[in-house]
Design an enzyme around this catalytic site. Structure first.
Site, mmCIF file in Angstrom:
data_model
loop_
_atom_site.group_PDB
_atom_site.id
_atom_site.type_symbol
_atom_site.label_atom_id
_atom_site.label_comp_id
_atom_site.label_asym_id
_atom_site.label_seq_id
_atom_site.Cartn_x
_atom_site.Cartn_y
_atom_site.Cartn_z
ATOM 1 N N GLU A 169 0.882 -1.058 -0.088
ATOM 2 C CA GLU A 169 -0.033 0.010 0.061
ATOM 3 C C GLU A 169 0.933 1.198 -0.089
ATOM 4 O OE1 GLU A 169 -2.771 -0.453 3.294
ATOM 5 O OE2 GLU A 169 -3.597 -2.193 2.439
ATOM 6 N N ASN A 211 1.868 -5.385 -3.170
ATOM 7 C CA ASN A 211 0.663 -5.491 -2.917
ATOM 8 C C ASN A 211 -0.325 -4.378 -2.498
ATOM 9 O OD1 ASN A 211 -1.308 -7.785 -2.240
ATOM 10 N ND2 ASN A 211 -1.130 -6.816 -0.014
ATOM 11 N N HIS A 248 -10.176 -5.896 -2.605
ATOM 12 C CA HIS A 248 -11.407 -5.737 -1.546
ATOM 13 C C HIS A 248 -12.530 -5.048 -2.188
ATOM 14 C CE1 HIS A 248 -9.151 -6.987 2.041
ATOM 15 N NE2 HIS A 248 -8.294 -6.305 1.642
ATOM 16 N N GLU A 277 -6.532 -10.251 -1.329
ATOM 17 C CA GLU A 277 -7.310 -10.170 -0.438
ATOM 18 C C GLU A 277 -8.804 -10.232 -0.575
ATOM 19 O OE1 GLU A 277 -5.778 -6.797 1.978
ATOM 20 O OE2 GLU A 277 -3.733 -7.559 1.818
ATOM 21 N N ASP A 279 -12.538 -10.015 -1.445
ATOM 22 C CA ASP A 279 -13.961 -9.868 -0.518
ATOM 23 C C ASP A 279 -14.850 -9.113 -1.396
ATOM 24 O OD1 ASP A 279 -12.922 -7.596 0.487
ATOM 25 O OD2 ASP A 279 -12.751 -8.396 2.854
#
Ligand code: 9MR
Length: 457
Positions: A169, A211, A248, A277, A279
């Site tokens: 990030e 990432n 996400h 990650e 979702d």
């Protein structure tokens, strides 16, 4: 060559060999017919199906939940890759400067690796979840402390972590395309490549990833900025192997229709891509299916990790974004994902009929069941094997590969690995009578697995 005492007459040996080879071929053909013949052979778990397509299907894992048997039952059955959700972050692994703490991370790694699941390390350098001592640092002192952290942690987990999120990030949201302001960024714009070089020196065999979130939409300034950084790293020989798209699709973010373009564009730079990650708010089947299809369409998309198992495990549990509900039941999105995986073509086409190492072996009789090997897909560096058990509904099979080959991933059984991944003990776990595993060749492309025993009960 002279016959040893007790050796059967030569002719009889040849007939037996021919017969056993013929039986082996029939078994292989029968099994391949099943594989290519449609739904009869469709994998029944996410990890098994992904592995058949040369990929992993993983989840974030919290060490505190490893005592919850409802949780571990799903984890062990469905997933073949694990990312510690918080346990490898800087505040967890170096709570006081130069005092490293690996207990919870080691627990997750041990749980995963003893069952043939691969581990993603998350994360070595990040502006967030820094311990207090680091938050207060700046300049060259911080740069040095960050590099020491990367070196120490990557060294501790050397050989156990397949991929590292080296830097997490580091780019700003919005339209600027700029780096995110942080104490690390203020040590100099080269902090990211410095972290990658330190990780490479500490664990040369791990795959090193950058990432981030909100780099899913190809048109976003943040996506373009990360793309340019990776392009620059590749052109200058900075050791980067992969890009992780957190994906996400919760909060305000949605699955973008150009997601596949983003995956393939990064891949075209010569890096692997990972969905790290995943979702999705309210877990719509369509969006989950699209993500799987997009990954399967890009050869360098190595796998998908969902950010938790049950909705109740999610960092955004209010959005019910995962594949299992709070009671551990499969949601419609689970079925959509499994079906999409099963419909994907294995890379390299159908399983090979004759493995390079010769015909599969059959197990010695006597354990009350029979385990027969069906060779699966073979890639340049690894191959899959299926084992079908007959004669018992509950069983334990021991299979072995030849070092330096190493079993790295298993599915559809309760696995334990020993002798540095060369010996697999697989127990039935109620998911059927066929299980499978992936073997890394590690330079030996000829050898193939042997069944050592099949024991009923
Ligand atoms: O899921 C993690 C949650 O338990 C932590 O409280 C949070 C703290 O920052 O981090 C969450 O995981 C994040 C991941 O490490 C990086 N990408 C965003 C994830 C969700 O916030």
């Amino acid at each position: 060559m002279r016959n040893k005492p007790g050796t059967p007459p030569r002719r009889r040996t040849r007939i037996a060999t021919t017969l056993s080879a013929a039986l082996g071929s029939i078994a292989v053909l029968a099994a391949i017919t099943l594989v290519t013949g449609g739904s009869a052979a469709a994998a029944t778990t996410l990890g098994a199906s992904a592995a058949e397509r040369g990929r992993y299907f993983g989840t974030a894992v919290a060490a505190s939940r490893l005592n919850d048997s409802a949780y571990t039952t799903i984890l062990n059955r469905e997933f073949n890759q694990v990312t510690p959700e918080n346990e490898m972050k800087i505040d967890a692994t170096e709570p006081q400067q130069n005092q490293f703490s690996y207990g919870n991370a080691d627990r997750i790694v041990q749980h995963a690796r003893s069952r043939g699941m691969q581990v993603r390390g998350h994360t070595l350098a990040w502006h967030s979840q820094q311990p207090g001592w680091m938050q207060n640092m700046s300049g060259s002192t911080l740069r040095q402390a960050m590099l020491n952290h990367v070196t120490q942690v990557a060294t501790h987990f050397r050989g156990q972590v397949a991929w590292w999120d080296v830097v997490n990030e580091a780019f700003a949201d919005g339209g600027s395309g700029a780096r995110r302001d942080s104490n690390l960024q203020r040590t100099g714009n080269d902090w990211i490549e410095a972290a990658f070089r330190a990780a490479d020196a500490a664990d040369p065999n791990a795959q090193l990833c950058y990432n981030d979130y909100n780099i899913d939409n190809w048109n976003d300034a943040k996506t373009q900025a990360v793309y340019r950084m990776v392009q620059d790293f590749k052109s200058r020989g900075v050791p980067i192997d992969c890009v992780g798209l957190q994906s996400h699709f919760t909060g305000g973010s949605n699955y973008p229709s150009n997601y596949r373009t983003t995956l393939s564009s990064f891949a075209a730079l010569g890096v692997d891509v990972h969905i790290t990650e995943l979702d999705i708010r309210n877990a719509p089947s369509d969006a989950y299916r699209n993500v799987v299809n997009d990954c399967l369409a890009v050869a360098r998309c190595k796998g998908i990790t969902v950010w938790g198992i049950r909705d109740s495990d999610s960092w955004r549990s209010g959005e019910s974004p995962l594949l299992f509900n709070g009671s551990g039941q499969k949601k419609p999105a689970y079925d959509a994902v499994l079906t999409a995986l099963n419909n994907g073509t294995p890379p390299g086409g159908n399983p090979t009929t004759t493995p390079p190492g010769g015909n599969p072996t059959t197990p010695p009789p006597g354990g009350g069941c029979t385990a027969s090997i069906t060779p699966g897909t073979v890639w340049g560096d690894r191959y899959n094997t299926s084992v079908t058990v007959s004669g018992a509904t509950t069983w334990t099979v021991v299979a072995a590969v030849t070092a330096p080959q190493q079993i790295t991933t298993t599915w559809s059984g309760s696995a334990s690995l020993a002798s540095n991944g060369t010996v697999l003990t697989m127990r039935s776990n109620g998911s059927g009578n066929t299980f499978g595993f992936t073997t890394m060749m590690n330079g030996n492309s000829g050898a193939r697995p042997q069944i050592r025993s099949c024991t009923a009960g």
